[in-house]
Design an enzyme around this catalytic site. Sequence first.
Site, short mmCIF file in Angstrom:
data_model
loop_
_atom_site.label_atom_id
_atom_site.label_comp_id
_atom_site.label_asym_id
_atom_site.label_seq_id
_atom_site.Cartn_x
_atom_site.Cartn_y
_atom_site.Cartn_z
CB ILE A 12 -0.94 0.06 1.23
CG1 ILE A 12 -0.13 0.14 2.53
CG2 ILE A 12 -1.90 -1.12 1.25
CD1 ILE A 12 -0.96 0.47 3.76
CB VAL A 44 5.70 0.77 -1.83
CG1 VAL A 44 4.75 -0.42 -1.95
CG2 VAL A 44 5.63 1.63 -3.10
CB SER A 45 3.96 0.42 3.73
OG SER A 45 3.90 -0.36 4.91
N PRO A 46 4.65 -2.74 3.14
CG PRO A 46 6.11 -4.14 4.36
CD PRO A 46 5.95 -2.71 3.85
CG ASP A 62 6.57 0.87 6.72
OD1 ASP A 62 5.41 0.49 6.96
OD2 ASP A 62 7.02 0.99 5.56
#
Length: 778
Positions: free
Chosen positions: A194, A354-356, A466
Amino acid sequence: MEFPFFHHLSLWRTCGNIQIWSLFLLMILLLKSGGVYSDADYLIGLGSYDITGPAADVNMMGYANTQQIASGIHFRLRARSFIVANEDGKRVVFVNLDACMASQIVTIKVIERLKARYGDLYTAENVAISGIHTHAGPGGYLQYVVYIVTSLGFVRQSFDVLVDGIEKSIVQAHENLRPGSILVNKGELLDASINRSPSAYLNNPAGERKKYKYDVDKDMTLLKFVDDDFGPVGSFNWFATHGTSMSRTNSLISGDNKGAAARFMEDWFEKESSERNYSVGLKNYRLPRRISNIIPGLLDVHHELLEVSAKLQSLPSRSATQNSSVARRVRSERRQAGKPEFVSAFCQSNCGDVSPNVLGAFCIDTGLPCDFNHSTCGGKNELCYGQGPGYPDEFESTRIIGERQFRKAVELFNEAEEEIEGDVDYRHAYIDLSSLEVTIRKRGASKVVRTCPAAMGFAFAAGTTDGPGAFDFTQGDDKGNPFWKLVRDLLKTPTKEQIDCQNPKPILLDTGEMKIPYDWAPSILPIQILRIGQFVILCVPGEFSTMAGRRLRDAVKTVLNNDKDFENMHVVIAGLTNSYSQYVTTYEEYQVQRYEGASTLYGPHTLSAYIQEFKKLAKALISDQPVKPGPQPPDLLDKQIGFLPPVVVDGTPHGVNFGDVSSDVPQNSTFKCGDMVTASFWSACPRNDLMTDGTFASVEFHKGEDNWVPIYDDDDFCLRFKWSRPSKLSSRSKATIEWRIPNDVTPGVYRIRHFGASKSLFGSIHHFTGSSSEFVVA
């Protein structure tokens, strides 16, 4: 094997001795280039080597958290390489590191070693070294001050293991060069990423945003390498998501989600190829059962297993040679002689925003969503955390995001049909981003602007969802505050010219103009294009945001499309490659000054500079023209300073030996799938011997009599090696080994082993090993 030139050998013989000498010369040239060609278009070779590094005492690279000190291994880190060469001997090398990023000084020293070994076959121009961006690997291996402050300066062990491992992986790939083919495939992966800075993304022009369905790139692009004789020998894919499934408080070395995906895929292929059916579906797939192909006639009666376990005696701790422990590494024992090892790499792309952590960012005190623009909770950034799909279990989040990438990669691997065809080529240049003239177009007119010396904004210190920062910093801060400006000025007061150049970024650290004791940030950076047929890799030395990466790809594609031989190219971005210079956002995102914009070092026109210079490389590529190499980056190795104390001595309580069990598995105990089995041992500092390409821990299966077979080691996702000491100054330490029993493990008798190395007061190193009591898995 037949070679094309032999088909016409009889004809050549009639043409005189000069033709025969030409044949011999041709054969020599082909052999000199690393292999002899068949009808295949390419020579392909893949390699892999351990780069785990020091699993104790060293600060981890990524979060800049001084409290995040390595104390064990989740699973091991590797350098994975491929080489592709065409008929004229031109070749490219791509290395994917389970590391936070590439390092300029590591790249320099790897190239020096390759030159000593191979001459000019492998150079900075055709070798790319890229990091997956895990935030759970040892730090201290970059040469610029700002990146090694939290690791107490330069850490020679971290640096050496990277240089050694990269070189060895490339050497493996070179020695594995054989005729083969390459396939390419691409598909969407929707649930592994996301955008963590959507407010900045929304500042991009609406018309531009409408061109894209998502606010992050969802495409995974995969190369499948197929040996003419052995079949598939590897795959490399590029997909954008941060290596931040493991949190800023984790202390176990880990490849995070991309490293996990690589481990899953390599194990999957090994399992499927052993069954001669590597293309099976994944519906019922589980992580490989290793024992069934090794152990015949397994006992499956519970009371018989208990009897076997009761009869066995635990081994006392004993001395061990280094080779004996390394030789017990599970995957080394299973490797087939003469056949290339299957290598799978999950490479990083334009992951800047972009992050997991796909569930989104929430306040840990209230459970409510964080503030949209500033990622704060009640005005504080420290309480705002992104949540992964396994929240609150970071190991589970890592597994899930890794498995999602792995499953998509297997799908692309199995369905790949488009064959790579065409030339192998490359272009490389160094650029000085501290003061680069850039021509931009604004309202139809051209304008010349400049990049700036590196500087970091206030929002850099706020961190991200994050990994939040500390104190009173917030994302989206374009003003700064007087107190922190006073603190900044104690280090370096930015000039008015620098303040104007970086505007609207309020400068927290003027790193580009800080030179004591040596450079704090890079000025000269590498850019590179690798071409393999219709596949092009844009190698960038930083973290491009989603839209920044899209603009760069589109600009290069536009140039390539001017030549019919370069139409319909697959273009991917390889982030964090060859060097590191933090982030690159669009001009519009920079204005918002969230973390990524504050970390865009060279000012608001950084992206425009990259686009301008990459277009030059692309034009040179299609016109087959050389490019000027540009200014050389500095080699600062001799100037490095490190303050990490060495290991002085290891000790144990009186009457206790290294390797003795401190907390044992209950004798004659029985466990089932899903249970956690734990044993602790008196140990020594893992920095005494990194056990490179070896293991600190293993789970062994009882085959009969005194024969034990290693089944799992510290490179497996199900086994964790944890190291601890009672205090920083204590010479005593313990190793705790945890094994989460996989669902498809074979019933039988098992034990846990620990391997280590102690240091005496006189500096000598002694290897040891110990084992737990035996136990039954039913």
